[in-house]
Write a protein that holds these residues in place. Sequence first.
Motif, mmCIF file in Angstrom:
data_model
loop_
_atom_site.group_PDB
_atom_site.id
_atom_site.type_symbol
_atom_site.label_atom_id
_atom_site.label_comp_id
_atom_site.label_asym_id
_atom_site.label_seq_id
_atom_site.Cartn_x
_atom_site.Cartn_y
_atom_site.Cartn_z
ATOM 1 N N LEU A 173 -13.532 -7.457 -6.313
ATOM 2 C CA LEU A 173 -13.372 -8.216 -7.548
ATOM 3 C C LEU A 173 -11.889 -8.455 -7.841
ATOM 4 C CD1 LEU A 173 -14.836 -9.544 -9.880
ATOM 5 C CD2 LEU A 173 -14.867 -7.339 -11.040
ATOM 6 N N ARG A 174 -11.077 -7.453 -7.641
ATOM 7 C CA ARG A 174 -9.628 -7.608 -7.839
ATOM 8 C C ARG A 174 -9.060 -8.660 -6.888
ATOM 9 N NH1 ARG A 174 -4.897 -3.300 -6.983
ATOM 10 N NH2 ARG A 174 -3.349 -4.379 -8.209
ATOM 11 N N PHE A 175 -9.527 -8.641 -5.651
ATOM 12 C CA PHE A 175 -9.125 -9.633 -4.654
ATOM 13 C C PHE A 175 -9.505 -11.040 -5.119
ATOM 14 C CE2 PHE A 175 -10.515 -12.296 -1.127
ATOM 15 C CZ PHE A 175 -9.451 -12.250 -0.243
ATOM 16 N N LEU A 176 -10.747 -11.219 -5.543
ATOM 17 C CA LEU A 176 -11.216 -12.540 -5.972
ATOM 18 C C LEU A 176 -10.484 -13.022 -7.226
ATOM 19 C CD1 LEU A 176 -15.067 -12.203 -5.401
ATOM 20 C CD2 LEU A 176 -13.440 -13.508 -4.003
ATOM 21 N N ILE A 177 -10.242 -12.135 -8.161
ATOM 22 C CA ILE A 177 -9.519 -12.515 -9.380
ATOM 23 C C ILE A 177 -8.105 -12.966 -9.036
ATOM 24 C CG2 ILE A 177 -8.506 -11.604 -11.517
ATOM 25 C CD1 ILE A 177 -11.139 -9.936 -11.810
ATOM 26 N N ALA A 178 -7.431 -12.224 -8.163
ATOM 27 C CA ALA A 178 -6.077 -12.619 -7.761
ATOM 28 C C ALA A 178 -6.095 -13.984 -7.086
ATOM 29 C CB ALA A 178 -5.474 -11.565 -6.835
ATOM 30 N N HIS A 179 -7.044 -14.192 -6.196
ATOM 31 C CA HIS A 179 -7.149 -15.501 -5.549
ATOM 32 C C HIS A 179 -7.504 -16.574 -6.577
ATOM 33 C CE1 HIS A 179 -6.894 -14.930 -1.071
ATOM 34 N NE2 HIS A 179 -6.667 -13.714 -1.554
ATOM 35 N N GLY A 180 -8.267 -16.192 -7.600
ATOM 36 C CA GLY A 180 -8.612 -17.125 -8.669
ATOM 37 C C GLY A 180 -7.412 -17.534 -9.505
ATOM 38 N N ARG A 181 -6.401 -16.706 -9.539
ATOM 39 C CA ARG A 181 -5.162 -17.051 -10.238
ATOM 40 C C ARG A 181 -4.278 -17.973 -9.399
ATOM 41 N NH1 ARG A 181 -4.564 -10.934 -11.703
ATOM 42 N NH2 ARG A 181 -5.588 -10.894 -13.736
ATOM 43 N N ARG B 18 -10.407 -29.572 2.330
ATOM 44 C CA ARG B 18 -11.571 -29.245 1.503
ATOM 45 C C ARG B 18 -11.226 -28.107 0.530
ATOM 46 N NH1 ARG B 18 -15.249 -26.827 4.397
ATOM 47 N NH2 ARG B 18 -13.883 -26.463 6.154
ATOM 48 N N PRO B 19 -11.255 -28.392 -0.763
ATOM 49 C CA PRO B 19 -10.984 -27.338 -1.755
ATOM 50 C C PRO B 19 -12.010 -26.212 -1.686
ATOM 51 C CG PRO B 19 -10.949 -29.516 -2.764
ATOM 52 C CD PRO B 19 -11.491 -29.687 -1.381
ATOM 53 N N ARG B 20 -11.587 -25.028 -2.118
ATOM 54 C CA ARG B 20 -12.471 -23.858 -2.129
ATOM 55 C C ARG B 20 -12.585 -23.201 -3.499
ATOM 56 N NH1 ARG B 20 -9.955 -19.932 1.859
ATOM 57 N NH2 ARG B 20 -8.055 -20.985 1.245
ATOM 58 N N ALA B 21 -11.955 -23.767 -4.511
ATOM 59 C CA ALA B 21 -11.978 -23.121 -5.829
ATOM 60 C C ALA B 21 -13.398 -22.982 -6.367
ATOM 61 C CB ALA B 21 -11.102 -23.886 -6.816
ATOM 62 N N ASP B 22 -14.260 -23.941 -6.112
ATOM 63 C CA ASP B 22 -15.642 -23.838 -6.590
ATOM 64 C C ASP B 22 -16.379 -22.678 -5.925
ATOM 65 O OD1 ASP B 22 -15.264 -25.983 -8.291
ATOM 66 O OD2 ASP B 22 -16.328 -27.420 -7.020
ATOM 67 N N ALA B 23 -16.135 -22.470 -4.648
ATOM 68 C CA ALA B 23 -16.755 -21.335 -3.942
ATOM 69 C C ALA B 23 -16.238 -20.019 -4.507
ATOM 70 C CB ALA B 23 -16.479 -21.435 -2.449
ATOM 71 N N LEU B 24 -14.961 -19.973 -4.809
ATOM 72 C CA LEU B 24 -14.352 -18.791 -5.410
ATOM 73 C C LEU B 24 -14.959 -18.520 -6.786
ATOM 74 C CD1 LEU B 24 -12.195 -16.581 -5.419
ATOM 75 C CD2 LEU B 24 -10.524 -18.327 -6.036
#
Length: 170
Positions: free
Chosen positions: A34-42, A61-67
């Motif tokens: 979760l910490r990994f995904l949140i950081a990538h989400g930032r 191809r964007p990946r923000a929606d998958a994130l």
Amino acid sequence: MSFVQTLRTETAADHDAVDARFGALRLDRTADYLRFLIAHGRALPAVEAALANHDDLPVWRPRADALAADLAALGRPLPAALPFVLDNEGARWGALYVIEGSRLGGQLLARGLPPDAPSAYLGAVHQRGEWRALLDALERQAAARDDRWRAAALHGARQTFALYRGALGD
């Protein structure tokens, strides 16, 4: 030395610093994942927004929606993106190189996830030939441009690595 090799060599320390920060996380543990995904989400949505709507880049191809989907599956919203600005074409190419390189790394990281972990983001791998096509396009662009463009691409890559490093926080 090719420009891609130069870019890889000149940003190796930046890449290693990001890997060291994120490598301390155990993605088989939900809290760390979760910490990994949140950081990538930032970071990732900020970079993708800076790259959006620029026809000077190859198709990506964007990946923000998958994130966002993976975070939602873990009960968390996509966090606010960090401020990030790419002020020229060369910098955009450097940033694209970094986020598409992270797609390669994501493929390796996905292997360490528990079977029930949401993995749309890390599972968004390159399609056949996609990475090679990007590197070839980057090489052609660098050959057709001047030293200022190449320096800007290097700066954009370093700027993107720094964004990811900072996104994890302390």
